[in-house]
Design an enzyme around this catalytic site. Structure first.
Site, PDB file in Angstrom:
ATOM      1  N   ASP A 158       0.997  -1.435   0.079  1.00  0.00           N
ATOM      2  CA  ASP A 158      -0.130   0.189  -0.127  1.00  0.00           C
ATOM      3  C   ASP A 158       0.949   1.319  -0.105  1.00  0.00           C
ATOM      4  O   ASP A 158       2.017   1.278   0.521  1.00  0.00           O
ATOM      5  CB  ASP A 158      -0.928  -0.044   1.245  1.00  0.00           C
ATOM      6  CG  ASP A 158      -1.939   0.886   1.188  1.00  0.00           C
ATOM      7  OD1 ASP A 158      -2.255   1.125  -0.221  1.00  0.00           O
ATOM      8  OD2 ASP A 158      -2.809   1.396   2.168  1.00  0.00           O
ATOM      9  N   ARG A 205       0.116   7.664  -2.689  1.00  0.00           N
ATOM     10  CA  ARG A 205       0.742   8.700  -1.714  1.00  0.00           C
ATOM     11  C   ARG A 205       2.188   8.958  -2.213  1.00  0.00           C
ATOM     12  O   ARG A 205       2.549  10.261  -1.650  1.00  0.00           O
ATOM     13  CB  ARG A 205       0.545   8.319  -0.434  1.00  0.00           C
ATOM     14  CG  ARG A 205      -0.743   8.598   0.569  1.00  0.00           C
ATOM     15  CD  ARG A 205      -0.829   7.805   1.738  1.00  0.00           C
ATOM     16  NE  ARG A 205      -1.469   6.596   1.356  1.00  0.00           N
ATOM     17  CZ  ARG A 205      -1.489   5.414   2.506  1.00  0.00           C
ATOM     18  NH1 ARG A 205      -1.484   5.917   3.584  1.00  0.00           N
ATOM     19  NH2 ARG A 205      -2.163   4.265   2.066  1.00  0.00           N
ATOM     20  N   HIS A 227       2.196   3.722  -9.089  1.00  0.00           N
ATOM     21  CA  HIS A 227       2.123   2.068  -9.106  1.00  0.00           C
ATOM     22  C   HIS A 227       3.248   1.605 -10.140  1.00  0.00           C
ATOM     23  O   HIS A 227       3.950   0.222  -9.699  1.00  0.00           O
ATOM     24  CB  HIS A 227       0.983   1.872 -10.098  1.00  0.00           C
ATOM     25  CG  HIS A 227      -0.410   2.050  -9.152  1.00  0.00           C
ATOM     26  ND1 HIS A 227      -0.754   1.726  -7.859  1.00  0.00           N
ATOM     27  CD2 HIS A 227      -1.493   2.951  -9.531  1.00  0.00           C
ATOM     28  CE1 HIS A 227      -1.814   2.080  -7.358  1.00  0.00           C
ATOM     29  NE2 HIS A 227      -2.248   2.952  -8.429  1.00  0.00           N
ATOM     30  N   SER A 265      -7.592  -5.471  -5.274  1.00  0.00           N
ATOM     31  CA  SER A 265      -8.714  -6.116  -4.319  1.00  0.00           C
ATOM     32  C   SER A 265      -9.958  -5.948  -5.288  1.00  0.00           C
ATOM     33  O   SER A 265     -10.113  -5.224  -5.983  1.00  0.00           O
ATOM     34  CB  SER A 265      -8.763  -5.281  -3.028  1.00  0.00           C
ATOM     35  OG  SER A 265      -9.393  -4.200  -3.083  1.00  0.00           O
ATOM     36  N   THR A 266     -10.934  -6.896  -4.805  1.00  0.00           N
ATOM     37  CA  THR A 266     -12.284  -6.672  -5.331  1.00  0.00           C
ATOM     38  C   THR A 266     -12.951  -5.328  -5.056  1.00  0.00           C
ATOM     39  O   THR A 266     -13.819  -4.969  -5.901  1.00  0.00           O
ATOM     40  CB  THR A 266     -13.175  -7.725  -4.518  1.00  0.00           C
ATOM     41  OG1 THR A 266     -13.217  -7.869  -3.275  1.00  0.00           O
ATOM     42  CG2 THR A 266     -12.975  -9.063  -5.088  1.00  0.00           C
ATOM     43  N   LEU A 272      10.913 -20.586  -5.192  1.00  0.00           N
ATOM     44  CA  LEU A 272       9.745 -19.663  -4.545  1.00  0.00           C
ATOM     45  C   LEU A 272       8.515 -19.803  -5.189  1.00  0.00           C
ATOM     46  O   LEU A 272       8.192 -19.852  -6.199  1.00  0.00           O
ATOM     47  CB  LEU A 272      10.200 -18.090  -4.625  1.00  0.00           C
ATOM     48  CG  LEU A 272       9.248 -17.116  -3.992  1.00  0.00           C
ATOM     49  CD1 LEU A 272       9.231 -17.024  -2.559  1.00  0.00           C
ATOM     50  CD2 LEU A 272       9.697 -15.680  -4.389  1.00  0.00           C
TER      51      LEU A 272
HETATM   52  C1  IPE Z   1      -5.337  -2.743  -0.092  1.00  0.00           C
HETATM   53  O1  IPE Z   1      -5.097  -1.508  -0.475  1.00  0.00           O
HETATM   54  C2  IPE Z   1      -5.539  -3.672  -1.522  1.00  0.00           C
HETATM   55  C3  IPE Z   1      -4.073  -3.769  -2.176  1.00  0.00           C
HETATM   56  C4  IPE Z   1      -3.019  -3.381  -1.544  1.00  0.00           C
HETATM   57  C5  IPE Z   1      -4.048  -4.132  -3.396  1.00  0.00           C
HETATM   58  P1  IPE Z   1      -6.091  -0.333  -0.418  1.00  0.00           P
HETATM   59  O2  IPE Z   1      -5.535   0.890  -0.671  1.00  0.00           O
HETATM   60  O3  IPE Z   1      -7.243  -0.725  -1.405  1.00  0.00           O
HETATM   61  O4  IPE Z   1      -6.867  -0.487   0.946  1.00  0.00           O
HETATM   62  P2  IPE Z   1      -7.601   0.594   1.815  1.00  0.00           P
HETATM   63  O5  IPE Z   1      -8.806   1.225   0.740  1.00  0.00           O
HETATM   64  O6  IPE Z   1      -7.005   1.647   2.035  1.00  0.00           O
HETATM   65  O7  IPE Z   1      -8.273  -0.196   2.682  1.00  0.00           O
HETATM   66  C1  IPE Z   2      -1.714   0.088  -3.227  1.00  0.00           C
HETATM   67  O1  IPE Z   2      -1.394   1.574  -3.451  1.00  0.00           O
HETATM   68  C2  IPE Z   2      -1.770  -0.284  -4.672  1.00  0.00           C
HETATM   69  C3  IPE Z   2      -3.200  -1.109  -5.170  1.00  0.00           C
HETATM   70  C4  IPE Z   2      -4.297  -0.722  -3.933  1.00  0.00           C
HETATM   71  C5  IPE Z   2      -3.229  -1.452  -6.294  1.00  0.00           C
HETATM   72  P1  IPE Z   2      -2.919   2.639  -3.346  1.00  0.00           P
HETATM   73  O2  IPE Z   2      -3.119   2.899  -4.794  1.00  0.00           O
HETATM   74  O3  IPE Z   2      -3.821   2.191  -2.669  1.00  0.00           O
HETATM   75  O4  IPE Z   2      -1.980   4.044  -2.602  1.00  0.00           O
HETATM   76  P2  IPE Z   2      -2.550   4.874  -1.351  1.00  0.00           P
HETATM   77  O5  IPE Z   2      -3.212   3.877  -0.396  1.00  0.00           O
HETATM   78  O6  IPE Z   2      -3.740   5.650  -2.173  1.00  0.00           O
HETATM   79  O7  IPE Z   2      -1.342   5.735  -1.211  1.00  0.00           O
HETATM   80 MG    MG Z   3      -3.952   2.367  -0.464  1.00  0.00          MG
END
Ligand code: IPE
Ligand code: IPE
Ligand code: MG
Length: 238
Positions: free
Chosen positions: A10, A14, A27, A55-56, A121
């Site tokens: 995550d 940001r 990304h 995620s879904t 792995l």
């Molecule tokens: C969780 O992160 C999903 C992935 C890392 C793929 P999110 O950014 O979607 O989670 P929330 O929305 O902060 O809970």
């Molecule tokens: C995690 O990073 C990647 C995915 C959920 C695909 P985010 O895109 O959720 O990044 P933040 O949480 O907005 O910083």
């Molecule tokens: Mg996120």
């Protein structure tokens, strides 16, 4: 050493915002972090890595971001598959990848096919994954078998139920890492992490390095896993 490490990757958005860049650039940078972690896991001889890639609930994001993530996945596999294969990595997908765009599905099937006999792995990518959906699907499978008379209700135990999940071939994670500081599970592996040790870092995923991974593992090693029983020390004094 942990045998199975799961990661909620995550903070890509940001990371990009801090640099006044579009989220998609976060990304892309996150993809490099993933390459580093896969490599280090192989070097450490830790047999299982599971990463949360989509995620879904991530379908709720703007379609441009979703499209970018899907394209990035295809690009990652196109670029990395040969090297993953050369490094004896076995790719596995957790989640409903059949409903992803066709180009993703084909690329994923190619990766699964090519690496299926590898013994290094186990690299599990959670894609279009949601734990509640996974548990519901397993419950439906069990119910259907009971309804058709192929299974008795009493035979549904934890092992059988686990065998209906995407993770049927995997041990439960020992360590769950979440980057970017959020103290929540976001619908990741709810059944499997019942006794997993959780380690959260403020580090944003694109900045995550080998030394962060080592720090997480060191923290894990210091944990006292009791599984509801008593600690070693407690047993000694029993
Ligand atoms: C969780 O992160 C999903 C992935 C890392 C793929 P999110 O950014 O979607 O989670 P929330 O929305 O902060 O809970
Ligand atoms: C995690 O990073 C990647 C995915 C959920 C695909 P985010 O895109 O959720 O990044 P933040 O949480 O907005 O910083
Ligand atoms: Mg996120």
């Amino acid at each position: 050493m942990p045998r199975h490490i799961a990661v909620i990757m995550d903070g890509n958005g940001r990371w990009a915002q801090k640099r006044l860049m579009p989220r998609t650039m976060g990304h892309r940078a996150g993809m490099s972090a993933l390459k580093r972690v896969v490599k280090t896991m192989g070097e450490l001889n830790i047999p299982y890595l599971t990463v949360f890639a989509f995620s879904t609930e991530n379908w709720r994001r703007p379609s441009e971001e979703v499209d970018y993530l899907m394209n990035l996945l295809v690009e990652y596999l196109l670029k990395e598959l040969q090297e993953l294969h050369d490094n004896n990595v076995k790719v596995n997908i957790l989640g409903d990848y059949y409903s992803l765009p066709q180009r993703c599905r084909l690329q994923l099937q190619d990766a699964l096919r090519k690496t299926r006999h590898n013994s290094g792995l186990n690299f599990n990518i959670a894609l279009n994954y949601g734990a509640r959906n996974e548990i519901l699907t397993a419950a439906r499978k069990a119910a259907a078998l009971v309804a058709s008379g192929q299974l008795s209700v009493d035979a549904i135990d934890e092992d059988l139920f686990s065998s209906f999940l995407f993770t049927s071939q995997l041990p439960d994670p020992d360590l769950l890492i979440r980057t970017a500081g959020e103290m929540r599970l976001s619908n990741f592996l709810l059944w499997q992490i019942a006794y997993t040790e959780i380690w959260v870092t403020e580090r944003l995923w694109p900045d995550f390095t080998e030394s962060d991974l080592m720090e997480a593992i060191a923290a894990y090693k210091g944990r006292d896993r009791r599984f509801g029983g008593l600690s070693r020390q407690g047993e000694d004094h029993a």
